[in-house]
Design a protein around this motif. Structure first.
Motif, PDB file in Angstrom:
ATOM      1  N   ASP A  81      -7.526   5.856   4.088  1.00 30.40           N
ATOM      2  CA  ASP A  81      -6.649   4.150   3.142  1.00 30.40           C
ATOM      3  C   ASP A  81      -5.505   4.259   3.778  1.00 30.40           C
ATOM      4  O   ASP A  81      -4.615   4.909   4.771  1.00 30.40           O
ATOM      5  CB  ASP A  81      -6.606   4.994   2.105  1.00 30.40           C
ATOM      6  N   PRO A  82      -4.668   3.231   3.942  1.00 30.75           N
ATOM      7  CA  PRO A  82      -3.820   2.981   4.397  1.00 30.75           C
ATOM      8  C   PRO A  82      -2.424   3.611   3.854  1.00 30.75           C
ATOM      9  O   PRO A  82      -1.441   4.109   3.955  1.00 30.75           O
ATOM     10  CB  PRO A  82      -3.530   1.303   4.060  1.00 30.75           C
ATOM     11  N   GLU A  83      -2.274   4.224   2.131  1.00 31.90           N
ATOM     12  CA  GLU A  83      -1.932   4.937   1.317  1.00 31.90           C
ATOM     13  C   GLU A  83      -1.500   6.143   2.035  1.00 31.90           C
ATOM     14  O   GLU A  83      -0.292   6.353   2.147  1.00 31.90           O
ATOM     15  CB  GLU A  83      -1.865   5.014   0.733  1.00 31.90           C
ATOM     16  N   VAL A  84      -2.579   6.680   3.017  1.00 33.44           N
ATOM     17  CA  VAL A  84      -2.357   7.652   3.226  1.00 33.44           C
ATOM     18  C   VAL A  84      -1.913   7.988   4.662  1.00 33.44           C
ATOM     19  O   VAL A  84      -0.820   8.558   5.239  1.00 33.44           O
ATOM     20  CB  VAL A  84      -3.837   8.602   3.775  1.00 33.44           C
ATOM     21  N   ARG A  85      -3.342   6.847   5.498  1.00 39.45           N
ATOM     22  CA  ARG A  85      -2.535   6.666   6.534  1.00 39.45           C
ATOM     23  C   ARG A  85      -1.678   6.314   8.079  1.00 39.45           C
ATOM     24  O   ARG A  85      -0.758   7.172   8.031  1.00 39.45           O
ATOM     25  CB  ARG A  85      -3.976   6.192   7.278  1.00 39.45           C
ATOM     26  N   ASP A  86      -0.698   5.675   6.426  1.00 37.06           N
ATOM     27  CA  ASP A  86       0.285   4.557   6.503  1.00 37.06           C
ATOM     28  C   ASP A  86       1.696   5.530   6.580  1.00 37.06           C
ATOM     29  O   ASP A  86       2.842   4.898   6.501  1.00 37.06           O
ATOM     30  CB  ASP A  86       0.494   3.871   6.670  1.00 37.06           C
ATOM     31  N   PHE A  87       1.408   6.364   4.916  1.00 42.38           N
ATOM     32  CA  PHE A  87       2.607   6.838   4.777  1.00 42.38           C
ATOM     33  C   PHE A  87       2.831   7.692   4.373  1.00 42.38           C
ATOM     34  O   PHE A  87       3.737   8.960   3.835  1.00 42.38           O
ATOM     35  CB  PHE A  87       2.663   6.134   3.255  1.00 42.38           C
ATOM     36  N   GLU A  88       1.875   9.014   4.206  1.00 43.53           N
ATOM     37  CA  GLU A  88       1.719  10.545   4.299  1.00 43.53           C
ATOM     38  C   GLU A  88       2.195  10.892   5.412  1.00 43.53           C
ATOM     39  O   GLU A  88       1.785  10.762   6.900  1.00 43.53           O
ATOM     40  CB  GLU A  88       0.473  10.811   3.990  1.00 43.53           C
ATOM     41  N   PRO A  89       2.609  12.744   5.177  1.00 43.94           N
ATOM     42  CA  PRO A  89       3.075  12.902   6.736  1.00 43.94           C
ATOM     43  C   PRO A  89       1.961  13.255   7.525  1.00 43.94           C
ATOM     44  O   PRO A  89       0.598  14.009   7.417  1.00 43.94           O
ATOM     45  CB  PRO A  89       3.655  14.019   6.127  1.00 43.94           C
ATOM     46  N   ARG A  90       1.785  12.600   8.866  1.00 40.97           N
ATOM     47  CA  ARG A  90       0.964  13.173  10.177  1.00 40.97           C
ATOM     48  C   ARG A  90       0.692  14.549  10.100  1.00 40.97           C
ATOM     49  O   ARG A  90      -0.190  15.237  10.040  1.00 40.97           O
ATOM     50  CB  ARG A  90       1.083  12.661  11.469  1.00 40.97           C
TER      51      ARG A  90
ATOM     52  N   ARG B  26       0.476  -1.201   0.242  1.00 42.63           N
ATOM     53  CA  ARG B  26      -0.259  -0.656   0.608  1.00 42.63           C
ATOM     54  C   ARG B  26       1.055   1.429   0.040  1.00 42.63           C
ATOM     55  O   ARG B  26       0.100   2.535   0.024  1.00 42.63           O
ATOM     56  CB  ARG B  26      -1.215  -0.208   1.017  1.00 42.63           C
ATOM     57  N   GLU B  27       2.277   1.349  -0.186  1.00 45.62           N
ATOM     58  CA  GLU B  27       3.164   2.375   0.266  1.00 45.62           C
ATOM     59  C   GLU B  27       2.059   2.996  -1.951  1.00 45.62           C
ATOM     60  O   GLU B  27       2.037   2.869  -2.597  1.00 45.62           O
ATOM     61  CB  GLU B  27       4.426   2.129  -0.733  1.00 45.62           C
ATOM     62  N   PRO B  28       2.802   4.916  -1.850  1.00 45.74           N
ATOM     63  CA  PRO B  28       1.215   5.258  -2.563  1.00 45.74           C
ATOM     64  C   PRO B  28       2.571   5.111  -4.024  1.00 45.74           C
ATOM     65  O   PRO B  28       3.484   5.407  -4.225  1.00 45.74           O
ATOM     66  CB  PRO B  28       1.630   6.490  -2.331  1.00 45.74           C
ATOM     67  N   ILE B  29       1.396   4.892  -5.041  1.00 50.76           N
ATOM     68  CA  ILE B  29       2.136   5.431  -6.923  1.00 50.76           C
ATOM     69  C   ILE B  29       3.502   6.464  -6.601  1.00 50.76           C
ATOM     70  O   ILE B  29       4.789   6.323  -6.464  1.00 50.76           O
ATOM     71  CB  ILE B  29       2.007   5.224  -7.098  1.00 50.76           C
ATOM     72  N   SER B  30       2.194   7.802  -5.798  1.00 48.58           N
ATOM     73  CA  SER B  30       3.492   8.781  -5.915  1.00 48.58           C
ATOM     74  C   SER B  30       5.183   8.736  -5.125  1.00 48.58           C
ATOM     75  O   SER B  30       5.970   8.886  -5.451  1.00 48.58           O
ATOM     76  CB  SER B  30       2.685   9.784  -5.411  1.00 48.58           C
TER      77      SER B  30
ATOM     78  N   VAL C  84       7.732  14.367  -5.335  1.00 45.48           N
ATOM     79  CA  VAL C  84       7.267  13.700  -4.248  1.00 45.48           C
ATOM     80  C   VAL C  84       8.551  12.537  -2.811  1.00 45.48           C
ATOM     81  O   VAL C  84       8.747  12.286  -3.930  1.00 45.48           O
ATOM     82  CB  VAL C  84       5.919  13.607  -4.346  1.00 45.48           C
ATOM     83  N   THR C  85       8.167  13.109  -2.298  1.00 51.06           N
ATOM     84  CA  THR C  85       8.550  12.188  -0.292  1.00 51.06           C
ATOM     85  C   THR C  85       7.652  12.093   0.392  1.00 51.06           C
ATOM     86  O   THR C  85       6.275  13.052   0.186  1.00 51.06           O
ATOM     87  CB  THR C  85      10.253  12.653  -0.527  1.00 51.06           C
ATOM     88  N   PRO C  86       7.922  10.920   1.176  1.00 57.22           N
ATOM     89  CA  PRO C  86       7.174  10.734   2.019  1.00 57.22           C
ATOM     90  C   PRO C  86       7.200  11.876   3.072  1.00 57.22           C
ATOM     91  O   PRO C  86       6.398  12.542   3.928  1.00 57.22           O
ATOM     92  CB  PRO C  86       7.605   9.868   2.950  1.00 57.22           C
ATOM     93  N   ASP C  87       8.133  13.224   2.933  1.00 56.41           N
ATOM     94  CA  ASP C  87       8.242  14.274   3.729  1.00 56.41           C
ATOM     95  C   ASP C  87       6.707  15.365   3.491  1.00 56.41           C
ATOM     96  O   ASP C  87       6.711  16.419   4.607  1.00 56.41           O
ATOM     97  CB  ASP C  87       9.128  14.776   4.046  1.00 56.41           C
ATOM     98  N   VAL C  88       5.937  14.829   2.589  1.00 55.60           N
ATOM     99  CA  VAL C  88       5.685  16.126   2.271  1.00 55.60           C
ATOM    100  C   VAL C  88       4.184  15.320   1.354  1.00 55.60           C
ATOM    101  O   VAL C  88       4.256  14.287   1.111  1.00 55.60           O
ATOM    102  CB  VAL C  88       5.500  16.759   0.074  1.00 55.60           C
ATOM    103  N   LEU C  89       3.074  16.267   1.444  1.00 54.73           N
ATOM    104  CA  LEU C  89       1.861  15.390   1.543  1.00 54.73           C
ATOM    105  C   LEU C  89       1.693  15.268  -0.366  1.00 54.73           C
ATOM    106  O   LEU C  89       2.266  16.413  -0.409  1.00 54.73           O
ATOM    107  CB  LEU C  89       0.365  16.604   1.887  1.00 54.73           C
TER     108      LEU C  89
END
Ligand code: GLN
Length: 289
Positions: free
Chosen positions: A201-210, A68-72, A87-92
């Motif tokens: 979605d797990p893509e957002v919850r688990d991978f995007e910056p809180r 479930r890692e985002p395509i981006s 895009v990296t995990p540090d940004v939405l």
């Protein structure tokens, strides 16, 4: 032997099996990246064989997407408006509905007119950079509390040849900025309600910056600050446009109406959901709506 078309089909089936909601497109994007192929190659030369290295690469990418890692994040880029941003995990990851901000701010802005734009919570830089691309005389300031996000925005500005028109600053919303110096203020602040984060979605919850998502208990924390602070840094008559969650229109509208702005309205996105609150700072002598 794997070919473009057989590899696409196999990857699509695997993504389907784990419940990814866009398996056809995602499988194609991963295949393009792994095989160095374009969309046209896949259609015009479907039986082109994959090398062993390409097969291994595709396997690695499909596994990441299965988790479930985002395509981006896997591709490291995302299209927004007319630009491609890193895009990296540090940004939405920029969302298509965020383009509504551009639909709101561009029409009353003649193309050659110089305006100073402030983007609060600039993240990847997508919104501000898309605006600077559309308005060649504009200059922008992007503020973010995350140094890591600013590094991504800086890279995007350089890649797009816009570094000369964009300044980036680490900061807490408008703290330390001079008053009344911007013609336009935009923001896509965190607005998800605290208790809704676990259901994303797990893509957002688990991978995007809180930090870019969590809007506090009722999701409105950022707007309580922005409604007070944005009018302080806007020139009289200047516009603001902030993204909101689809059910936050009335609350955010009220916050800005109480704060010395005028013509405040809620704008819907292409999915017909409330998405942006915009308005103007009152001009001198203007007392009410
Ligand atoms: N639109 C994003 C989402 O629903 C949230 C973005 C934000 O909080 N600014 O995942």
């Amino acid at each position: 032997m794997k070919t473009l078309v057989s590899a696409w089909t196999a990857a699509r089936r695997r993504l389907e099996a784990v419940g990814i909601d866009s398996p056809v497109i995602d499988a194609r994007l991963l295949l393009e990246a792994a095989a160095g192929a374009t969309r046209t190659d896949i259609i015009s030369d479907p039986h082109r064989p994959l090398s062993d290295v390409q097969v291994d690469e595709l396997e690695a990418l499909v596994r990441r997407r299965e988790r479930r890692e985002p395509i981006s994040h896997i591709l490291g880029v995302k299209g927004f408006w007319k630009i491609l941003v890193r895009v990296t995990p540090d940004v939405l990851t920029p969302r298509p509905e965020t383009e509504t901000i551009l639909d709101v701010v561009l029409p009353d802005w003649p193309e050659g007119q110089r305006r100073r734009v402030l983007d609060l919570g600039v993240g990847s830089g997508a919104i501000l950079l898309a605006i600077l691309t559309e308005r060649p005389a504009a200059v922008g300031l992007g503020v973010d509390v995350s140094e890591a996000a600013l590094a991504v925005a800086r890279e995007n500005a350089a890649n797009l040849g816009l570094a000369g028109r964009m300044v980036l600053l680490r900061g807490d919303w408008t703290a330390g900025l001079e008053s009344e110096s911007f013609d336009l203020v935009v923001s896509n602040p965190p607005y998800i309600r605290g208790d809704e984060i676990v259901g994303l979605d797990p893509e957002v919850r688990d991978f995007e910056p809180r930090l870019a998502l969590d809007g506090g208990v009722d999701g409105l924390d950022a707007y309580r600050r922005l409604a007070v602070e944005i009018p302080r840094v806007l020139k009289p008559g200047g516009r603001f446009a902030v993204e909101i969650g689809h059910d936050q229109g009335p609350s955010v509208l009220a916050l800005f109406q109480q704060a010395g702005t005028t013509d405040v309205r809620v704008v819907r996105d292409l999915g017909d959901r409330d998405r942006v609150v915009t308005g103007l700072k009152k001009t001198l002598g203007q007392t009410s709506d």
